[in-house]
Design a protein around this motif. Sequence first.
Motif, PDB file in Angstrom:
ATOM      1  N   UNK A  41       0.866  -1.194   0.000  1.00 54.45           N
ATOM      2  CA  UNK A  41       0.000   0.000   0.000  1.00 54.45           C
ATOM      3  C   UNK A  41       0.899   1.239   0.000  1.00 54.45           C
ATOM      4  N   UNK A  42       0.582   2.213  -0.880  1.00 55.10           N
ATOM      5  CA  UNK A  42       1.370   3.438  -1.009  1.00 55.10           C
ATOM      6  C   UNK A  42       0.559   4.648  -0.553  1.00 55.10           C
ATOM      7  N   UNK A  43       1.288   5.676  -0.107  1.00 53.05           N
ATOM      8  CA  UNK A  43       0.662   6.959   0.248  1.00 53.05           C
ATOM      9  C   UNK A  43       1.689   8.059   0.002  1.00 53.05           C
ATOM     10  N   UNK A  44       1.285   9.071  -0.740  1.00 58.78           N
ATOM     11  CA  UNK A  44       2.202  10.167  -1.035  1.00 58.78           C
ATOM     12  C   UNK A  44       3.360   9.740  -1.899  1.00 58.78           C
ATOM     13  N   UNK A 119       5.462  17.379   3.502  1.00 64.21           N
ATOM     14  CA  UNK A 119       4.578  16.887   2.444  1.00 64.21           C
ATOM     15  C   UNK A 119       5.364  16.387   1.238  1.00 64.21           C
ATOM     16  N   UNK A 120       6.395  17.144   0.831  1.00 67.30           N
ATOM     17  CA  UNK A 120       7.109  16.825  -0.403  1.00 67.30           C
ATOM     18  C   UNK A 120       8.345  15.955  -0.178  1.00 67.30           C
ATOM     19  N   UNK A 121       8.755  15.789   1.076  1.00 61.34           N
ATOM     20  CA  UNK A 121       9.963  15.029   1.344  1.00 61.34           C
ATOM     21  C   UNK A 121      11.208  15.778   0.907  1.00 61.34           C
ATOM     22  N   UNK A 122      11.169  17.108   0.965  1.00 59.93           N
ATOM     23  CA  UNK A 122      12.300  17.952   0.570  1.00 59.93           C
ATOM     24  C   UNK A 122      12.775  18.738   1.785  1.00 59.93           C
ATOM     25  N   UNK A 225      -0.919  15.750  -6.824  1.00 62.54           N
ATOM     26  CA  UNK A 225      -1.374  16.297  -5.540  1.00 62.54           C
ATOM     27  C   UNK A 225      -0.315  17.224  -4.953  1.00 62.54           C
ATOM     28  N   UNK A 226       0.950  16.851  -5.092  1.00 59.84           N
ATOM     29  CA  UNK A 226       2.023  17.697  -4.574  1.00 59.84           C
ATOM     30  C   UNK A 226       2.112  19.004  -5.354  1.00 59.84           C
ATOM     31  N   UNK A 227       1.972  18.916  -6.662  1.00 63.81           N
ATOM     32  CA  UNK A 227       1.971  20.136  -7.474  1.00 63.81           C
ATOM     33  C   UNK A 227       0.815  21.060  -7.074  1.00 63.81           C
ATOM     34  N   UNK A 228      -0.356  20.463  -6.872  1.00 69.31           N
ATOM     35  CA  UNK A 228      -1.532  21.257  -6.498  1.00 69.31           C
ATOM     36  C   UNK A 228      -1.331  21.931  -5.144  1.00 69.31           C
TER      37      UNK A 228
END
Length: 645
Positions: A41-44, A119-122, A225-228
């Motif tokens: 199962x994946x998320x983000x 959120x972005x892992x950055x 979703x990340x772009x949005x």
Amino acid sequence: MGQVRTRAAPPRAAPAGPQVGWTDDPAYERFGLDAYFATTVHAGGEEYGTLCFGSESPRDRSYSDGERTFLDLMGQWLSYELEQQRRVRYLQESYEITSDPARTFEEKLQALFDLGSEQFGLDVGGMAKVFPDDDRLEVEYTSEECGPFRPGLEPPLSGTYCGAAYGADGPVTITDPVAEGYDGYAYEELGFEAYLGTHIEVDNGHDRLFFFTTTEPRTRPFTDAERTFLDLMGQWVNYELERRKHRRSQEKLYEITADSDLSFDEKTERLLDLGRERFDLEMGFLLEKRGDEFRVVKTQGTALEEGTARVSANPGNYCKRTITMETPLGVEDVTAVGWDDDPLYREYDLGCYLGTKVTDGDGVYGSVCFSDTDGRDREFTDADYAFLDLIGQWVSYELERDERERRLERSNDRLEESNKRLEQFAYAASHDLQEPLRMVSSYLQLLEHRYEDALDAEGEEFLAFAVDGADRMREMIDALLAYSRVETQGDPLEPVALEDVFESVREDLRMRIEGSDATITADSLPRVQGDASQLRQVFQNLLSNAITYSGDEPPRVHVDAERRDREWVITVEDDGIGIPADEQNRIFDIFDRLHSREEYDGTGIGLALCERIVERHGGEIWVESEPGEGSAFSFSLQPTAAGSS
């Protein structure tokens, strides 16, 4: 809204633990699972966990393709729901951050950097100003310092990650800088391996780039979703920058309009400059409509000459349209809306226009407007229209106030001239009447002396009436003469000790005081700025009236003084017959009497004279009274000037 899903592997299945050699697996050792069926199962965009099924009994048959497909669908659904929950959580947190009134803009920005990094892992968030003409950026904010990357850094624009985001229609992502051709400054000098950024267009100011980056390689692409989510954060930053700019413009407008040291022309010039800066337009005008033309009253940023330039007010003219509208008018590109045949476009090459109506109390005065020779590629915002409306309202208010002041000044001039003529007439009339009145009195006295024995009782009575009338006429003329001279014949106002004035008047009235058994007392009286001679007349009239209208009891009169704000209030209070409420305004009218001459003697001008004298001293006089309870006459005077002795 689309979503990129990562599928690491198809569902895994094992019919029996011992059969496939999984007997050393913790799940087998702890739970004794002899059969297992699971999917990732994946998320983000990252692995979240597994969806699995197991049994303590071995399975005697293999899992079918249908079962594998069904499990895969369940895993996809869970991934979708987890991603939705994650997205809602981040949106809710971003809303809580941006709507928190206790946080400053900088504090909100840092909180968004932290949220976006999660959120972005950055690792790092930042915002930079764009200077395209100089091909450079200026880093304004960062979530943390990363090597040389810190606020104040000025990297180049072209060839960088931010250069790719500048002018792009939406967020820009970079996950493999070398492969994507961005192995320059950001990669070589700063060591950034991945980037997610968006361009923020700032109206009438420096655009911004809002971005997140990291020094760690990124193995997965950014999701929609990340772009949005980045785009939403960029919209909030744009809103905040616009709001702060609008607030600064309003504060500057208030500073200009509230500066009492600036003239109307100076304020207008500064407001036109402020509007040019706020709207990013080259020219500002204040125009006055005169007949079929508009006269240029004030200009900034243009070669048009003030006062002489005229603009035709034909029906197609920009300004003509503006003054017929209740709200500001804005046109970003006159050629696009078919205004290229307008005289203002043909004669002055005004390619865009923003203007509003100005009034002056009598109706439409003209317009205040801003323009440029080039068209505008961005629409005027609601904030632009609101700010222009504020400028127009201030100009209208100042013009209306100026017109009211001019009218008041003209009215005051006419009133002053009328008062002067009335004073001259009263003086001339009273002065010229003195001579014939003296003649009448003289001949009446001759008649009385020469023919006293020849007159019978009735004749003597008639003669007495004539003498009395002449005496009363002389008193009235003298009083009128004194009334007319209050303004023109008074002495300069200077420090006066009211106690000395009061004592002098009380001495003058000593015979009347003793004859009426009156008691006249006073508290400590102040020094005031006044004409001692005229103030003597005020005390003389008020004390005389208090004795005259005392009724049947011996008069008791008291004088006191009270400091109220910036003036002294002097009160003369008696316990006489009093004055009815509906008659209290009449007593200050010239020659207006409440009692007949048979009841009380007098000219009927004493209180009118007091009022005129007090008004000359910059004060007021009034009465508080109840019939049978006495009266309290009060008048205000200015204290002595600072330093006066």
